[in-house]
Motif scaffolding. Structure first.
Motif, short mmCIF file in Angstrom:
data_model
loop_
_atom_site.label_atom_id
_atom_site.label_comp_id
_atom_site.label_asym_id
_atom_site.label_seq_id
_atom_site.Cartn_x
_atom_site.Cartn_y
_atom_site.Cartn_z
N LEU A 114 1.50 7.21 -4.71
CA LEU A 114 0.32 8.42 -5.01
C LEU A 114 -0.72 7.59 -5.31
CD1 LEU A 114 0.73 11.76 -5.31
CD2 LEU A 114 1.44 10.63 -7.77
N ILE A 115 -0.41 6.31 -6.02
CA ILE A 115 -1.98 5.95 -6.58
C ILE A 115 -2.60 5.64 -5.56
CG2 ILE A 115 -2.16 3.77 -7.81
CD1 ILE A 115 0.02 3.54 -9.02
N GLY A 116 -2.43 5.10 -4.58
CA GLY A 116 -2.61 5.27 -2.77
C GLY A 116 -3.47 6.20 -2.73
N ALA A 117 -2.95 7.43 -2.39
CA ALA A 117 -4.01 8.64 -2.58
C ALA A 117 -4.42 9.25 -3.74
CB ALA A 117 -2.68 9.93 -2.66
N ASP A 118 -4.30 8.78 -4.75
CA ASP A 118 -5.31 8.95 -5.96
C ASP A 118 -6.80 8.16 -5.33
OD1 ASP A 118 -5.74 10.43 -8.02
OD2 ASP A 118 -6.22 8.17 -8.88
N GLY A 119 -6.40 6.81 -5.24
CA GLY A 119 -7.43 5.98 -5.31
C GLY A 119 -8.72 6.20 -3.79
N ALA A 120 -7.72 7.23 -2.65
CA ALA A 120 -7.94 7.91 -1.35
C ALA A 120 -9.13 9.07 -1.67
CB ALA A 120 -8.06 8.00 -0.58
N GLY A 121 -9.02 9.48 -3.47
CA GLY A 121 -9.64 11.10 -3.32
C GLY A 121 -10.67 10.36 -4.30
N LYS A 122 -10.58 9.08 -5.01
CA LYS A 122 -11.76 8.65 -6.02
C LYS A 122 -12.98 8.01 -4.97
CE LYS A 122 -8.92 7.38 -10.26
NZ LYS A 122 -8.11 6.71 -10.32
N ASN A 123 -12.18 7.30 -3.73
CA ASN A 123 -13.28 6.85 -3.91
C ASN A 123 -13.72 7.11 -2.15
OD1 ASN A 123 -13.86 3.46 -4.16
ND2 ASN A 123 -10.88 4.62 -4.05
N ARG A 124 -13.89 9.54 -2.59
CA ARG A 124 -13.68 9.80 -1.77
C ARG A 124 -14.06 9.53 0.46
NH1 ARG A 124 -15.38 10.65 -6.41
NH2 ARG A 124 -17.37 11.45 -6.83
N VAL A 125 -12.24 9.03 0.42
CA VAL A 125 -12.14 8.84 1.84
C VAL A 125 -12.18 10.25 2.08
CG1 VAL A 125 -11.33 7.10 3.44
CG2 VAL A 125 -11.48 6.10 1.14
N GLN A 126 -12.43 10.06 3.14
CA GLN A 126 -12.22 11.18 4.49
C GLN A 126 -10.84 10.90 5.33
OE1 GLN A 126 -14.41 14.68 3.65
NE2 GLN A 126 -15.13 13.33 1.96
N LEU A 127 -9.85 12.41 4.67
CA LEU A 127 -8.82 12.21 5.65
C LEU A 127 -8.90 13.20 6.44
CD1 LEU A 127 -6.45 10.60 2.40
CD2 LEU A 127 -7.57 9.65 4.38
N PRO A 128 -7.74 13.41 7.51
CA PRO A 128 -7.74 15.05 7.73
C PRO A 128 -7.11 15.12 7.28
CG PRO A 128 -6.04 13.01 9.05
CD PRO A 128 -7.01 12.50 7.84
N LEU A 129 -6.72 17.19 7.12
CA LEU A 129 -6.90 17.82 6.54
C LEU A 129 -5.51 18.71 6.56
CD1 LEU A 129 -8.78 20.51 4.64
CD2 LEU A 129 -8.18 21.70 6.68
N ASN A 130 -4.88 18.66 7.29
CA ASN A 130 -3.38 19.15 7.15
C ASN A 130 -2.35 18.16 6.79
OD1 ASN A 130 -3.86 21.67 8.30
ND2 ASN A 130 -3.70 21.61 10.36
N PHE A 131 -2.26 17.45 5.86
CA PHE A 131 -1.65 16.75 4.80
C PHE A 131 -1.46 17.98 3.49
CE2 PHE A 131 -4.92 13.93 3.47
CZ PHE A 131 -4.28 13.82 2.38
N ARG A 132 0.00 17.00 3.45
CA ARG A 132 -0.05 17.91 1.76
C ARG A 132 0.77 16.85 0.89
NH1 ARG A 132 -3.14 20.94 3.63
NH2 ARG A 132 -2.54 23.48 3.68
N VAL A 133 0.62 16.29 -0.35
CA VAL A 133 1.66 15.29 -0.84
C VAL A 133 2.44 15.74 -1.90
CG1 VAL A 133 1.46 12.81 -2.34
CG2 VAL A 133 -0.25 13.47 -0.81
N ILE A 134 3.30 15.40 -1.76
CA ILE A 134 4.51 15.56 -3.01
C ILE A 134 4.79 14.89 -3.43
CG2 ILE A 134 6.93 16.61 -2.97
CD1 ILE A 134 6.30 18.65 -0.98
N PRO A 135 4.80 14.20 -4.93
CA PRO A 135 5.19 13.48 -5.18
C PRO A 135 6.23 14.08 -5.80
CG PRO A 135 3.08 14.55 -6.92
CD PRO A 135 3.96 15.49 -5.79
N VAL A 136 6.22 12.38 -5.32
CA VAL A 136 8.65 12.28 -5.62
C VAL A 136 8.47 10.64 -6.46
CG1 VAL A 136 10.10 13.62 -4.15
CG2 VAL A 136 9.19 10.93 -3.89
N GLU A 137 9.10 10.63 -8.27
CA GLU A 137 9.81 9.47 -8.92
C GLU A 137 9.50 8.24 -7.64
OE1 GLU A 137 8.59 10.59 -11.80
OE2 GLU A 137 9.17 8.12 -12.94
N CYS A 138 10.46 8.01 -7.48
CA CYS A 138 10.74 7.45 -6.41
C CYS A 138 10.82 7.87 -4.53
CB CYS A 138 12.45 5.98 -6.84
SG CYS A 138 12.92 5.08 -6.06
N ALA A 139 11.06 6.71 -3.76
CA ALA A 139 11.75 7.28 -2.63
C ALA A 139 12.52 7.15 -2.04
CB ALA A 139 11.11 6.10 -0.84
N ALA A 140 13.81 6.73 -3.13
CA ALA A 140 15.00 6.69 -2.95
C ALA A 140 15.54 8.50 -3.13
CB ALA A 140 15.91 5.98 -3.59
#
Lengths: 175, 568
Positions: free
Chosen positions: A47-73
């Motif tokens: 999630l920090i990586g995804a956030d960083g991508a936003g901060k750095n204005r990296v252009q990404l494919p449109l069709n993905f949605r992030v669901i934050p979870v507490e742990c991958a488990a």
């Protein structure tokens, strides 16, 4: 209270399934938009990586949605299968690196579970390539962007999942 | 289900950062028609204190409760917005933050239309989550201002002395007769070469004189019950037993010196000793041997024990120098695989040993030294990797430096405290920057129980554990939600639906913190969650076959609804 909660849970689950499958039946022609993906992102890493991508204005494919979870488990295989059943072409589960889980060794368990799920996906024909699991590789924004782009590139090799499902049903009908 | 219009949506313009790319007005119009939304509005820069005040006032006046905020990421200004609203009396379960700036606008700047669609989906996902999510019930427990310390070695003594000085009641439990632990067995403490009693004196004095500290000699721990804040610990001293209560437990049980059984003809030839036996000789009086060979890394850094015990090199340097000091004509060689002396003090110590005439010969693991002699050791043959020469060293005494290993009987304590051990038997601590905190709240580890350390470091760790325990027991009560080991507050506390639970035990098996336990409820096996131990990771949720264990903040239905809304 407990009983009510359980019933609510079950009702909500059935309600959701019916509604969505009707929606999918309603607009099965909706293809050609490219693959769609859900990313379950661990709050402490991807999630920090995804956030960083936003901060750095990296252009990404449109069709993905992030669901934050507490742990991958926390991501249960049911949710992943459910995502596929909703016509989502790919699911990613991104967690912390093994040995660096905030929750002791929880992500080791996630890794094992998702590896089993991979086998299941291959067995039923959905294909394990539609499931992206990665641990400790998406903390930096450029890593997140690279993983996402690579995943989308892989997904383009697959047919859209609703088309695939229709084909399966037709085959089953013929058989 | 929730057909009432209860949600207020607030879209942040972020001084044009958001509104320049996506069409906020059309989003607002769509939201106004949404079946769940009572009102939608666009505001500028929510994160400013003045705007926050206005927003909370609007929410309070509307009286409907739930608020969805579409703004920046929680890592940017999102979290302060939520905290600010919470401080103004809005319940956190009624708040949902959707990150449309980092998560949508900034990464899809080149596709404004697509970004607007995505923002709509994200807001819908947020709404799905907001109307269902709940807040975990918080429970609090009163804290006893007492600490139990298990083991009175240097680490345990240092912890006891620090806590006693701070006015905390300390129970110091030692299974041997005397305090001091491994320091009772050795001649001098490396690397500063003080006597062990000298080193321990200030701590022993504190234990004797401080009325806060109770010392229990020859006492075992029979059982541990309870949880952080109020552990009940049964002590067993001979035939008599009694129970003490404490808010926290510090485990300072140390480690044991491994004996080199079956290696280098130990016990077979006279003059082949283990390092701990040499300590005993040195303690008793001058050693008669004049030609002494130390062999390092015996039974360490191999396949069975792939770790460096970290204390053997300084200890051998100390003993080698002591032998040279007693008899300046003595020939002392250290056969090593690498001398591992990190830090400026130990490096200096190593150089001093070289200057004092201790010889160092390096050998390879595949080519270990060979001990020769009949009845009494006479020669050590070793292939010197520096020169490529097979050396023969005449010798009277060979000292085998074995590592510290975990106590064989540690697992009893591990089971009682529900701790975890690594594959070598040492106690495990929390990963990432938590050197003395275990996976169980309220239980701390210090000294060699965690990893072999020199006495000085054991003392430092003991003091560190004492401070951590003090932070815990100095308060009046602990809230389960606030008892997070690495952040301000837990995300959630897992909740079991007691009626649906089948008692399969999957959650008990998989919980990384041993928070789930199976117990009989009305004759049926059910799982219960200890709210103090649970960290809200959700590992149990993923393995529950019928979804009867859930995180109220994000249960399976919330995830399912979010998935359903994700590409609406």
């Amino acid at each position: 209270m407990a009983r009510c909660w359980r019933n609510r849970f079950r009702d909500a689950w059935c309600d959701m399934s019916n509604r969505v499958s009707n929606e999918i039946k309603g607009n099965t022609k909706k293809t050609g938009r490219g693959p769609k993906a859900i990313i379950f992102a661990c709050r402490w890493c991807a999630l920090i990586g995804a956030d960083g991508a936003g901060k750095n204005r990296v252009q990404l494919p449109l069709n993905f949605r992030v669901i934050p979870v507490e742990c991958a488990a926390r991501v249960e295989p049911d949710s992943i299968i459910r995502a596929f059943s909703y016509g989502i072409d790919g699911v990613g589960v991104l967690g912390c690196h093994l040995g660096g889980c905030r929750y002791h060794n929880a992500n080791h368990r996630a890794l094992k579970r998702l590896d089993l799920l991979r086998k299941l996906l291959d067995t039923v024909g959905i294909g394990s390539g539609r499931l992206l699991t990665s641990f400790g590789t998406a903390h930096e924004y450029h890593q997140f962007a690279a993983i996402l782009n690579e995943f989308f590139q892989g997904l383009r090799e697959f047919p859209p999942i609703d088309e695939w499902a229709r084909a399966q049903m037709t085959d089953a009908g013929k058989g | 289900m929730d057909s009432k219009k209860t949600v207020i949506c607030v879209l942040c313009r972020c001084y044009g950062e958001i509104s320049d790319v996506i069409d906020l007005d059309s989003l607002k119009n769509m939201l106004t028609d949404h079946p769940l939304v009572s009102s939608a509005e666009i505001r500028d820069c929510l994160c400013l204190e003045a705007n926050l005040e206005g927003l909370s006032e609007t929410i309070r006046q509307s009286g409907t409760g739930k608020v969805l905020i579409a703004a920046c990421s929680p890592l940017a200004r999102g979290d302060p917005i939520l905290r600010g609203l919470e401080q103004r009396g809005i319940h956190p379960a009624d708040l949902e933050l959707v990150e449309i700036r980092e998560g949508c606008v900034w990464i899809h700047k080149d596709n404004p239309q697509g970004a607007t669609g995505k923002a709509w989906d994200l807001i819908n996902m947020g709404l799905a989550s907001l109307i269902r999510k709940e807040r975990s019930e918080d429970t609090t427990t009163l804290v006893r201002h007492e600490v139990v310390i298990v083991g009175a070695g240097p680490a345990g003594l240092a912890a006891a002395a620090s806590l006693g000085q701070l006015g905390v009641k300390v129970h110091l439990v030692e299974r041997g007769k005397r305090p001091g632990g491994m320091l009772n067995l050795i001649s001098k403490v490396a690397p500063d070469e003080t006597g062990p009693q000298e080193k321990l004196a200030p701590y022993l004095k504190a234990v004797d004189e401080n009325t806060n500290i109770t010392y229990y000699a020859s006492t075992h721990i029979a059982s541990v019950e309870g949880t952080v804040g109020d552990f009940a610990i049964s002590l067993q001293a001979g035939e008599t037993g009694h129970t003490i209560h404490a808010g926290a437990v510090i485990v300072a049980t140390g480690a044991q010196a491994l004996l080199p059984q079956g290696l280098y003809r130990y016990k077979e030839l006279k003059g082949v000793l283990s390092a701990i036996e040499l300590e005993r000789h040195l303690k008793a009086g001058p050693v008669q041997a004049r030609r002494i060979v130390f062999i390092q890394c015996v039974a360490a850094r191999d396949q069975a024990r792939p770790y460096c015990s970290a204390i053997c090199c300084p200890v051998s340097l100390k003993n080698a120098m002591a032998l040279r000091k007693e008899h300046p004509e003595a020939e002392v060689s250290i056969l090593h695989r690498d001398i591992i002396c990190p830090g400026s003090t130990l490096e200096h110590y190593y150089r001093r040993a070289m200057a004092k005439g201790v010889k160092f010969i390096r050998f390879e693991e595949q080519n270990p030294p060979v001990i020769e002699g009949e009845d009494q050791v006479s020669t050590v043959r070793v292939y010197d990797t520096a020169t490529g020469i097979m050396r023969e060293l005449d010798t009277d005494m060979v000292v085998l430096s074995t590592p510290l290993a975990a106590h064989k009987d540690a697992h009893g304590l591990v089971r009682m405290l529900a701790l975890t051990q690594d594959h070598l038997g040492f106690f495990e601590v929390q990963p990432l920057m938590h050197p003395v905190e275990t996976t169980v709240p309220g239980i701390f580890i210090c000294g060699s129980a965690r990893w072999p350390v020199l006495a000085d470091r054991a003392i430092t760790q003991g003091e560190a554990a004492a401070m951590k325990a003090f932070c815990l027991v100095s308060g009046q009560e602990i809230a389960a939600l606030g008892l997070s080991q690495f952040k301000g507050e837990k995300f959630a506390i897992a909740r079991v639906d007691q009626e649906a639970c089948t008692g399969c035990g999957n959650c008990v098996h998989i919980c990384p913190y041993d928070a789930c336990t199976l117990g009989l409820v009305d004759g049926a096996s059910k799982s219960t969650v200890d709210p103090m131990r649970c960290t809200g990771c959700g590992t149990c949720v993923a393995v529950c076959p019928n979804g009867s264990i859930q995180l109220p903040e994000q249960d399976a239905v919330v995830i399912g609804e979010m998935l359903a809304q994700s590409f609406s």
